[in-house]
Design an enzyme around this catalytic site. Structure first.
Site: not given
Lengths: 485, 281
Positions: A189, A241-243, A263, A297, A394
């Protein structure tokens, strides 16, 4: 004498879009065929440089995800699961070659849908994408030699892959290439705002003759991603993607047999020692934070400068930033393109505002930032404290915080004062100092006297809250195999 | 006349010291006949949090010590255990094992320590790579310790299981916080005495005994623990560890105690891969 700095503006040098045929609407790619989403639902994808609708993309429901998983499962149980490693490799080689052949088309589409400068999509993203498939193609028939000991190596099964909008095609390559090399089948996706190059990749995969169901591309937003993550017939989740979303995924797969690689975010320290080659370091700083609008990132988003050279570095950095061109991503002169979405642009604005509120000083070069479209100028935040929001969180934009330090140990302590551990940078002319810093900064990728270099042969993965597992290189095979399983 | 036996008080092992639980609680262990064997300490959440602090404090120093030294210290552990073999065998017999099984388990425990001692300066070479990147850079990847690792054992775990999990974790430069249930408490605390006299720096290995339910959720949710190794068939416990562990992206490893614990892979489970780039020319 001609004033090269302030003389005049660069003439526009837009990349032609004539080779590209953007369709009015794209479907889902399931079992080697294009189909509508359930209820023919679609959503718009826009060009972030001008906010115009570029195309319509199918919005996959959980039933559509079911169909994709069933296709991937039948391919895994069928032809693909039985295929020799060398044949799998040949398909990957074909994909790599087709991407090279159609790379201009891919690059233009990547820039239009995503907003990154054409110079980057053409010279960095696309070559890396083709190289990634070529690299893992070669592993497909050599897996027995990749792991220490006499291991029986087998594939994991059906893999669900969810990727972000900052490097849309490159992330698709990082996910699909090793998965296929190891004999898995995938449901991928792409991010909601950057579906188009993944769909063009589906065309290439079909053109390469990859058996139906081996790669399935479903488009949609968070709900579609959730349907993949929670699907009971998926064996492994790979996410970039995001944490924050990464933690949700960890919770969603808790109590299941699914394996996972993540990641996630980063807040890399970029350390400049007083014995560094300053001019090169300044170029490194610029590349570290303004590459891809800072939507990276592993961006070097926290500058740590040794006190003795701080003034000089900041002065040179400001001067260099004044020459950065923010604007039309399709223009070959552009250094900083458009931020991918209004939402992200607002996040960046909010974060920079918080810096002022918390007592830091915000500096931006004077210059023209286009009024229309999602643009944000390159930004420095000076006089930062370690506790400032912009130092801790971030930002994911072209915004660099600056702190100073006196000793190597102080630099290491500040660098490690974060929940992240993805990457870091070090500039010094002294080898012993370089290795002390790269050794003691607790992060997965350390760039010394360089920054933001990538290669398919080089493993990439974060420590701490920046993720679990590696992608790229020999180590990137581990997440896609079972040993003695 | 029979001599009156001196009974031992079993405490906890935290940061190189043997304190009682701050809670003052104990768990009474009895043998098959119902006679009291010992009152072992029942550690609390607060003990656990204090132990995380001690485990973290020891980590950087342990990771920075040479691989040769780590190997020698693990080997020293094996030497000390060999010297106290009889004590461990009789202790296992007292917990209900046959002479034959107890002897085999202790001998295999010693051999496992020797085995992992030998990996101390070799696994890095096996897992490292110099990566042939297509740009003028020298680029290499090597494993580094994950950090602070929790080890959770359950009622099915043995002394050998404890050592088989502990050895690969600490040989890789991690420090360990080991939680054992009452059933394994005596063997574990006797092992702590061996550890204490084997040049293992304070805080590198810490052992808490008690109820898993008291400690595991606090361990799994602790933001300064990087990874957890869990041996249990309890699916609810496993799920809890993963759910709470998600808060700081802990590496959660489920260990199947029935499988062989040898090989380099148990070390790799608790290593991160660090890649370093430097220009050439």
């Amino acid at each position: 004498m001609y004033d090269f700095i302030n003389g005049d503006e660069y003439a526009p040098a837009p990349e032609s879009t004539s080779e590209l045929n953007v369709k009015e609407q794209y479907g889902l790619f399931i079992h080697g065929e294009w189909c509508d989403a359930e209820g023919k639902k679609t959503f718009d994808t826009i060009d972030p440089s001008n906010q115009k609708v570029l195309s319509k993309v199918a919005l996959a429901s959980s039933n559509d995800v079911d169909k994709a998983v069933a296709a991937a499962r039948s391919a895994y149980n069928g032809e693909w699961g039985q295929m020799s490693g060398s044949d799998r490799g040949k398909y990957l080689y074909r994909i790599s070659r087709l991407i090279q052949e159609r790379s201009r088309e891919f690059a233009v589409l990547e820039t239009m849908d995503g907003g990154k400068p054409i110079r980057e999509s053409r010279d960095i993203d696309l070559p890396l994408v083709a190289a990634h498939f070529f690299y893992y193609a070669g592993w497909a028939d050599k897996l027995d030699y990749a792991f220490p000991g006499k291991q029986k190596v087998s594939s994991v099964g059906v893999v669900g892959q969810v990727i972000p909008w900052n490097f849309p095609l490159m992330m698709a390559a990082w996910k699909i290439a090793p998965a296929l090399a190891c004999g898995n089948t995938v449901i991928l996706k792409p991010a909601e705002t950057t579906s188009l190059t993944a769909l063009l990749l589906a065309e290439v995969i079909a053109e390469a003759g990859v058996p139906a169901g081996v790669v399935n591309i479903v488009t949609g937003a968070g709900d579609t991603g959730r349907a993949i993550v929670e699907h009971p017939d998926i064996d492994k989740i790979a996410f970039t993607g995001s944490t924050c979303v990464g933690k949700q995924i960890l919770k969603a797969v808790a109590g299941t047999e699914k394996t996972y690689t993540l990641e996630l975010g980063g807040k890399a320290a970029h350390v400049i020692m007083d014995d560094a080659a300053i001019d090169q370091a300044v170029e490194g700083i610029v590349n570290g934070i303004f590459f891809n609008q800072g939507n990276v990132c592993c961006a070097g988003s926290r500058l740590l400068v040794q006190e003795g050279v701080a003034e000089k570095v900041i002065k040179k950095l400001k001067k260099r930033m004044e020459s950065l061109i923010v604007g039309n991503p399709l223009d070959k002169n552009t250094d900083i393109g458009a931020i991918n979405s209004k939402e992200q642009l607002n996040t960046i604005k909010r974060m920079v505002k918080s810096a002022t509120k918390e007592g830091a000083e915000v500096w931006q070069p004077e210059g023209n930032v286009p009024r229309k479209g999602n643009y944000f100028p390159p930004t420095l935040i000076l006089d930062c404290a370690q506790s400032h929001t912009v130092v801790q969180q971030e930002i994911f934009g072209p915004v660099l915080t600056i702190q100073t330090f006196r000793t190597v140990n102080e630099a290491i302590e500040k660098a490690n004062n974060t929940e992240y551990g993805l990457s870091g940078g070090v500039w010094s002319d002294k080898g012993a100092k370089v290795f002390k810093l790269t050794d003691q900064i607790n992060a997965g990728i350390m760039w010394a006297n360089t920054y933001n270099a990538f290669d398919p042969a080089s493993p990439f993965g974060g420590f701490k809250e920046s993720g679990i597992g590696c992608e790229g290189g020999l180590h990137g095979l581990y997440p896609y195999v079972k040993l003695n399983g | 006349m029979n001599r009156l036996e001196v009974k031992k008080t079993y405490k906890l092992y935290i940061g190189g010291k043997f304190p009682r639980s701050e809670s003052g609680r104990v768990q009474t262990l009895t043998d098959k006949k119902g006679e009291v064997i010992a009152n072992v300490a029942k550690a609390s959440k607060k003990d656990l949090r204090n132990t995380v602090v001690a485990t973290r404090k020891a980590q950087l120093g342990w990771a920075a010590s040479s691989a040769y030294l780590k190997g020698q210290i693990l080997y020293r552990l094996a030497e000390m255990l060999e010297g106290r073999k009889a004590q461990f065998i009789s202790s296992l017999i007292r917990s209900g094992k046959t002479q034959k099984r107890a002897t085999a388990e202790v001998e295999k425990s010693i051999d496992t320590l020797v085995y992992f001692a030998g990996w101390s300066d070799k696994f890095q070479a096996v897992y490292s790579s110099v990566n042939p990147v297509s740009s003028p850079h020298y680029n290499f990847s090597a494993p580094v310790a994950t950090g602070v690792v929790g080890i959770v054992l359950d009622d099915s775990s043995t002394l050998l299981d404890l050592i088989s999990q502990m050895a690969p974790i600490i040989v890789g430069g991690n420090t360990a916080l080991i939680i054992v249930p009452g059933s394994l408490a005596i063997a574990a605390m006797e092992l702590a005495e061996v550890i204490h006299t084997s040049d293992v720096p304070a805080g590198v290995i810490n052992i808490l005994t008690g109820e898993l339910g008291d400690m595991v959720p606090t361990l799994a949710g602790h933001m300064d623990v990087n990874s957890i190794s869990v041996s249990t068939d309890d699916t609810e416990l496993k799920k809890t560890v993963r759910l709470l562990g998600a808060e700081n992206v802990k590496r959660v490893v489920f260990v199947d105690q029935k499988k062989s614990a040898l090989g380099p892979y148990p070390i790799l489970d608790f290593q991160e891969i660090k890649t370093t780039w430097h220009p050439v020319g």
